[in-house]
Design an enzyme around this catalytic site. Structure first.
Site, PDB file in Angstrom:
ATOM      1  N   HIS A 149       7.960 -24.686   0.135  1.00 45.35           N
ATOM      2  CA  HIS A 149       8.823 -25.287   0.184  1.00 45.35           C
ATOM      3  C   HIS A 149       9.129 -26.979   1.150  1.00 45.35           C
ATOM      4  O   HIS A 149      10.063 -27.147   1.570  1.00 45.35           O
ATOM      5  CB  HIS A 149       9.672 -24.426   1.277  1.00 45.35           C
ATOM      6  CG  HIS A 149       9.792 -24.785   3.122  1.00 45.35           C
ATOM      7  ND1 HIS A 149       8.738 -23.941   2.948  1.00 45.35           N
ATOM      8  CD2 HIS A 149       9.764 -25.414   3.807  1.00 45.35           C
ATOM      9  CE1 HIS A 149       8.256 -24.240   4.175  1.00 45.35           C
ATOM     10  NE2 HIS A 149       8.723 -24.995   4.568  1.00 45.35           N
TER      11      HIS A 149
HETATM   12  C1  UD1 Z   1      13.777 -26.261   7.154  1.00 47.47           C
HETATM   13  C2  UD1 Z   1      12.099 -26.906   8.174  1.00 47.47           C
HETATM   14  C3  UD1 Z   1      10.907 -26.843   7.882  1.00 47.47           C
HETATM   15  C4  UD1 Z   1      10.490 -25.542   8.046  1.00 47.47           C
HETATM   16  C5  UD1 Z   1      11.448 -24.876   7.174  1.00 47.47           C
HETATM   17  C6  UD1 Z   1      11.141 -22.876   6.819  1.00 47.47           C
HETATM   18  C7  UD1 Z   1      13.116 -29.530   8.816  1.00 47.47           C
HETATM   19  C8  UD1 Z   1      13.181 -31.288   8.906  1.00 47.47           C
HETATM   20  N1  UD1 Z   1      12.822 -28.480   8.562  1.00 47.47           N
HETATM   21  O1  UD1 Z   1      13.188 -26.807   5.934  1.00 47.47           O
HETATM   22  O2  UD1 Z   1      10.419 -27.570   9.104  1.00 47.47           O
HETATM   23  O3  UD1 Z   1       9.375 -25.394   7.596  1.00 47.47           O
HETATM   24  O4  UD1 Z   1      13.350 -25.249   7.355  1.00 47.47           O
HETATM   25  O5  UD1 Z   1      12.121 -22.692   6.397  1.00 47.47           O
HETATM   26  O6  UD1 Z   1      13.666 -28.594  10.285  1.00 47.47           O
HETATM   27  N2  UD1 Z   1      18.968 -23.296   2.648  1.00 47.47           N
HETATM   28  C9  UD1 Z   1      19.979 -22.838   2.334  1.00 47.47           C
HETATM   29  N3  UD1 Z   1      20.048 -21.090   2.989  1.00 47.47           N
HETATM   30  C10 UD1 Z   1      19.613 -21.516   4.433  1.00 47.47           C
HETATM   31  C11 UD1 Z   1      18.878 -22.463   4.800  1.00 47.47           C
HETATM   32  C12 UD1 Z   1      18.835 -22.765   4.006  1.00 47.47           C
HETATM   33  O7  UD1 Z   1      20.732 -21.829   1.160  1.00 47.47           O
HETATM   34  O8  UD1 Z   1      19.583 -20.353   5.400  1.00 47.47           O
HETATM   35  C13 UD1 Z   1      18.980 -24.540   1.581  1.00 47.47           C
HETATM   36  C14 UD1 Z   1      19.581 -25.209   1.263  1.00 47.47           C
HETATM   37  O9  UD1 Z   1      20.672 -25.898   0.410  1.00 47.47           O
HETATM   38  C15 UD1 Z   1      19.259 -26.836   2.857  1.00 47.47           C
HETATM   39  C16 UD1 Z   1      17.785 -26.108   2.207  1.00 47.47           C
HETATM   40  O10 UD1 Z   1      17.514 -24.279   1.837  1.00 47.47           O
HETATM   41  O11 UD1 Z   1      20.028 -27.698   1.871  1.00 47.47           O
HETATM   42  C17 UD1 Z   1      17.437 -26.748   2.776  1.00 47.47           C
HETATM   43  O12 UD1 Z   1      17.133 -26.789   4.327  1.00 47.47           O
HETATM   44  P1  UD1 Z   1      16.722 -27.026   5.856  1.00 47.47           P
HETATM   45  O13 UD1 Z   1      17.159 -26.633   6.627  1.00 47.47           O
HETATM   46  O14 UD1 Z   1      17.120 -27.953   5.145  1.00 47.47           O
HETATM   47  O15 UD1 Z   1      15.588 -27.256   4.739  1.00 47.47           O
HETATM   48  P2  UD1 Z   1      14.308 -26.548   5.231  1.00 47.47           P
HETATM   49  O16 UD1 Z   1      13.339 -26.751   3.919  1.00 47.47           O
HETATM   50  O17 UD1 Z   1      13.968 -24.902   5.218  1.00 47.47           O
END
Ligand code: UD1
Length: 396
Positions: free
Chosen positions: A216
């Site tokens: 991821h």
């Molecule tokens: C975040 C953390 C990372 C951690 C990871 C675990 C930061 C900078 N990054 O990254 O350190 O390893 O979480 O998962 O804080 N999304 C959903 N549903 C959710 C959450 C996210 O659909 O419940 C999707 C959204 O499109 C979002 C994307 O995933 O934009 C990325 O989520 P985001 O929280 O920005 O970063 P992670 O890649 O999850």
């Protein structure tokens, strides 16, 4: 009472806060509250963890959701300030390195509230990782830093942080693993495999007969070349074993956007699963032949479990997992390197690894004891008077 506000925001925070909340509840001097910033919001990325880890519903849910890092952090900061004004805690505790960690520690420190960071001192030396910036920011402003491995002590000393603000306590994520390992192993594989996102011809897996995969990191999944590398890694792995890939929403969306979803979903021998609950994923890890990942926490969990781990990154902020544990880094980020390492491991050439010091299930209790000693407020009428006079002096 000493009131602690504990911050969670994203999936890897929940299993770190659960043992801390339990340890704080055992101390009569401490009152523990949980604030969820809402960075992760899907049932499978958030709610299921609260249920499985026995966490109470958060006392506050800031509902910030996705968006750019600036958007997330700015909104968290505005909303968290209101919570702190209302709650007036004695301590704020943040864990890990997600956006909530840095955003909430800035707010709390600015309001003069003693703020402590659990899992401090980790450094990948790669400032293009958003987490590295979060780690540096948080450690540089927090009052007390709790460290999981020896490298954390060295990094913090190099950054000029006095040793009386640092405690080497072990790893709260391993506290959760030890607490829940038996329960996790009670899950049947068939109950975990029942919602595949593709159409595998055979969904039957058995212990030590499959490779588990997660990916991821933006560096790997936000670029088409990274997604293509993932396709090659899986194709090479399915030659030997079935591959179970629990896919993060970021990765799933990016495969679709890049027009590569069909290429992924049709690989023979691949079982694509949605994000898993804590217990289901622990079962999958504990019984895998090998794990291929780019996660931070999984490097530590596999080291504890003694399962070989190939980390598709060229640096790690958790070097103990390479030095003592079962983790290997892929320096050139080349699927061919993964194939060579994977085949060596499948031929029985995996290193054995040992469990790092203090990863013993007691980290949260150590932290609770240090917090009581350092920040515990005194009880009774005389205690209240002393506490008031301390507060007045610090406000003056
Ligand atoms: C975040 C953390 C990372 C951690 C990871 C675990 C930061 C900078 N990054 O990254 O350190 O390893 O979480 O998962 O804080 N999304 C959903 N549903 C959710 C959450 C996210 O659909 O419940 C999707 C959204 O499109 C979002 C994307 O995933 O934009 C990325 O989520 P985001 O929280 O920005 O970063 P992670 O890649 O999850």
């Amino acid at each position: 009472m000493t009131k602690i506000v504990n911050v969670v925001g994203a999936r890897p925070n929940f299993m770190k806060i659960a043992p801390l909340h339990r340890a704080f509840q055992k101390k009569p001097q401490l009152e523990s509250k949980i604030v969820h910033t809402g960075q992760h919001y899907d049932q499978k990325m958030s709610d299921i963890f609260f249920d499985q880890l026995g966490l109470p519903q958060p006392h506050y849910h800031l509902g910030v959701g996705g968006g750019s890092h600036t958007f997330q952090k700015a909104n968290v900061m505005l909303k968290f300030e209101q919570v702190l004004k209302e709650e007036q805690p004695n301590i704020v505790l943040v864990v890990g390195d997600v956006n909530a960690t840095a955003a909430c520690s800035i707010v709390s420190v600015k309001m003069g509230i003693p703020t402590v960071h659990v899992e401090a001192g980790l450094r990948s030396e790669d400032r293009s990782m958003p987490e590295e910036i979060n780690r540096i920011l948080t450690d540089s402003i927090c009052d007390h830093l709790f460290v999981t491995e020896h490298s954390g002590l060295i990094n913090l000393a190099k950054e000029g942080i006095p040793s009386n603000r640092v405690s080497f306590v072990g790893n709260v994520m391993i506290d959760s693993l030890l607490h829940f390992r038996k329960k996790a192993n009670q899950f049947a594989f068939s109950s975990i495999m029942n919602q595949p996102l593709n159409k595998p011809t055979d969904m039957h897996i058995a212990s030590k007969e499959y490779i588990l995969m997660t990916m991821h990191r933006p560096h790997n999944v936000d670029r088409k070349e990274g997604l293509q590398a993932i396709l090659s890694i899986i194709a090479n792995a399915t030659v030997h074993k079935k591959v179970v890939f629990a896919i993060h929403p970021r990765t799933l969306n990016n495969f679709k956007k890049a027009g590569l979803w069909a290429n992924l979903a049709s690989i023979e021998g691949l079982i694509l699963l949605p994000p898993q609950g804590y217990l289901q994923f622990l079962k999958l890890m504990d019984n895998a032949t090998l794990i291929i990942t780019d996660s931070g926490g999984i490097q530590e969990e596999t080291t504890f479990l003694g399962v070989p781990c190939l980390t598709f990154r060229d640096t790690t902020e958790r070097p103990i997992t390479v030095e003592l544990g079962t983790n290997f880094l892929m320096e050139d980020l080349n699927p061919e390197t993964v194939r060579i390492q994977m085949e060596a491991i499948l031929k029985g050439k995996a290193k054995k690894g040992i469990i790092p010091p203090f990863w013993d299930g007691q980290a949260a209790d150590r932290i609770a004891s240090i917090i009581v000693k350092k920040y515990g407020r005194l009880g009774g009428i005389i205690g209240e008077q002393i506490n008031r006079s301390i507060q007045e002096r610090s406000a003056a």
